[in-house]
Design an enzyme around this catalytic site. Structure first.
Site, PDB file in Angstrom:
ATOM      1  CB  ILE A  12      50.843  40.683  38.184  1.00  0.00           C
ATOM      2  CG1 ILE A  12      51.100  39.219  38.599  1.00  0.00           C
ATOM      3  CG2 ILE A  12      51.015  40.798  36.676  1.00  0.00           C
ATOM      4  CD1 ILE A  12      50.019  38.601  39.351  1.00  0.00           C
ATOM      5  CG  PHE A  13      50.468  45.145  42.314  1.00  0.00           C
ATOM      6  CD1 PHE A  13      49.440  45.873  42.905  1.00  0.00           C
ATOM      7  CD2 PHE A  13      51.148  45.713  41.243  1.00  0.00           C
ATOM      8  CE1 PHE A  13      49.101  47.142  42.444  1.00  0.00           C
ATOM      9  CE2 PHE A  13      50.811  46.982  40.770  1.00  0.00           C
ATOM     10  CZ  PHE A  13      49.780  47.695  41.381  1.00  0.00           C
ATOM     11  CB  THR A  17      47.161  42.929  33.945  1.00  0.00           C
ATOM     12  OG1 THR A  17      48.013  43.902  33.323  1.00  0.00           O
ATOM     13  CG2 THR A  17      46.645  41.971  32.886  1.00  0.00           C
ATOM     14  CE  LYS A  18      45.379  46.895  41.639  1.00  0.00           C
ATOM     15  NZ  LYS A  18      44.465  47.924  41.172  1.00  0.00           N
ATOM     16  CB  THR A  19      51.284  44.754  34.596  1.00  0.00           C
ATOM     17  OG1 THR A  19      50.455  43.686  34.133  1.00  0.00           O
ATOM     18  CG2 THR A  19      52.724  44.502  34.202  1.00  0.00           C
TER      19      THR A  19
END
Ligand SMILES: *Cc1c(COP(=O)(O)O)cnc(C)c1O
Length: 305
Positions: free
Chosen positions: A35-36, A158-160
């Protein structure tokens, strides 16, 4: 090419830019579970530097990790401090900030339960994501044939890392055909978002943006909604279709990287006059004043270095 900075923060320590390497068996590299975040630090009018909406970004970083069963080895306070320290160490007045949490080496199957969760923070100068001309004149977008994720396939809030394969396919598809950015429809066929941006349209002075059903809850999106309402404009978080987009008077993308980028054309149809519209320009001007610290009402969104 990303311009090198002096140091990269990794697992609690600073290492030289060229030494920030990982082993080839780093789990995330193989399967995309990581993630980011994407954050910006701006140089303000008064010469100081401020990170824009830092607590909200750190909170989303941890929410992404939680949804993905990644146990963060640092607290939110530690990551917040590490971000500030990285900017100070690299002596950057303005930068894009990329925190990343990834799964390190260990087991290679699809059950990386005992592999370490590693965290890195990189900062680098990054100008207008969709080009300086895009910011001033607007860009040409195309609806991609790739649908945005269904919320039961991947976690859209989510920033996956792996989620972005879908974005890259859409971006490659439309840029190969000469467009600047892709617009992705949601699984029901309504307008969803860009590959890394949220989208807004303006019709008869009213702003409209897709609801947060299956799109990323953008912090820039939230800024635009707040600023527009404060300026007295109505904002509707409602689904709309691609023909609503074609018939809009104005359209624009929002995102930390893209900031507020006007859209002048969609699927070869001119939007409005084919130029950034008046409301888009007002929001853009206000947004840049806010991030540069000249709007007192929004100073709580800034964390000064
Ligand atoms: C990061 C991102 C956005 C924009 O979010 P911000 O918080 O404004 O940067 C929108 N859509 C997707 C898919 C994103 O990854």
């Amino acid at each position: 090419m990303v311009e090198k900075a002096k140091k990269i923060w990794i697992d609690g320590k600073f290492v030289d830019w060229d030494d920030a390497n990982v082993h080839i068996l780093t789990h995330t590299l193989h399967y995309g579970l990581g993630i980011f975040e994407g954050i910006r630090c701006y140089e303000c009018e008064d010469g100081r530097s401020a990170v824009f909406r830092l607590p909200e970004h750190v909170e989303r970083f941890f929410n992404s990790a939680h949804s993905m069963f990644m146990k963060m080895p640092f607290s939110q306070e530690e990551i917040t401090q590490a971000i500030l320290d990285t900017l100070l160490t690299n002596e950057q007045k303005a930068a894009y900030i990329r925190p990343l949490a990834f799964i390190g080496e260990g087991a290679m199957g699809l059950h990386p339960q005992d592999n370490p969760v590693r965290v890195s923070i990189v900062t680098w100068p990054w100008g207008a994501y969709l080009g300086e001309e895009g910011l001033t004149k607007g860009i040409r977008a195309k609806v991609s044939s790739f649908t945005r994720h269904h919320p039961n396939i991947l976690m859209t809030k989510t920033k996956t890392c792996g989620n972005y394969v879908n974005s890259i396919l859409a971006k490659l598809e439309v840029t190969t055909d000469g467009y600047d950015e892709a617009i992705m429809l949601d699984p029901d066929g309504y307008i969803g978002e860009g590959t890394g941006e949220n989208i807004f349209i303006v019709r008869k002075g009213v702003l409209r943006t897709p609801p947060l059903t299956s799109i990323l809850p953008g912090i820039t999106r939230d800024c635009v909604i707040t600023i527009a309402r404060d300026l007295g404009f109505a904002v509707q978080e409602e689904r709309f279709s691609r023909d609503d987009l074609y018939a809009a008077n104005e359209a624009f993308f929002t995102g930390t990287a893209a900031e507020i980028t006007p859209i002048r054309e969609v699927d070869n149809r001119t939007i409005g006059e084919g130029l950034p519209g008046p409301l888009t320009r007002t929001l853009q001007d206000t947004f840049f004043q806010v991030v540069k610290g000249t709007k007192q009402d929004y100073s709580h969104w800034l964390t000064y270095l």
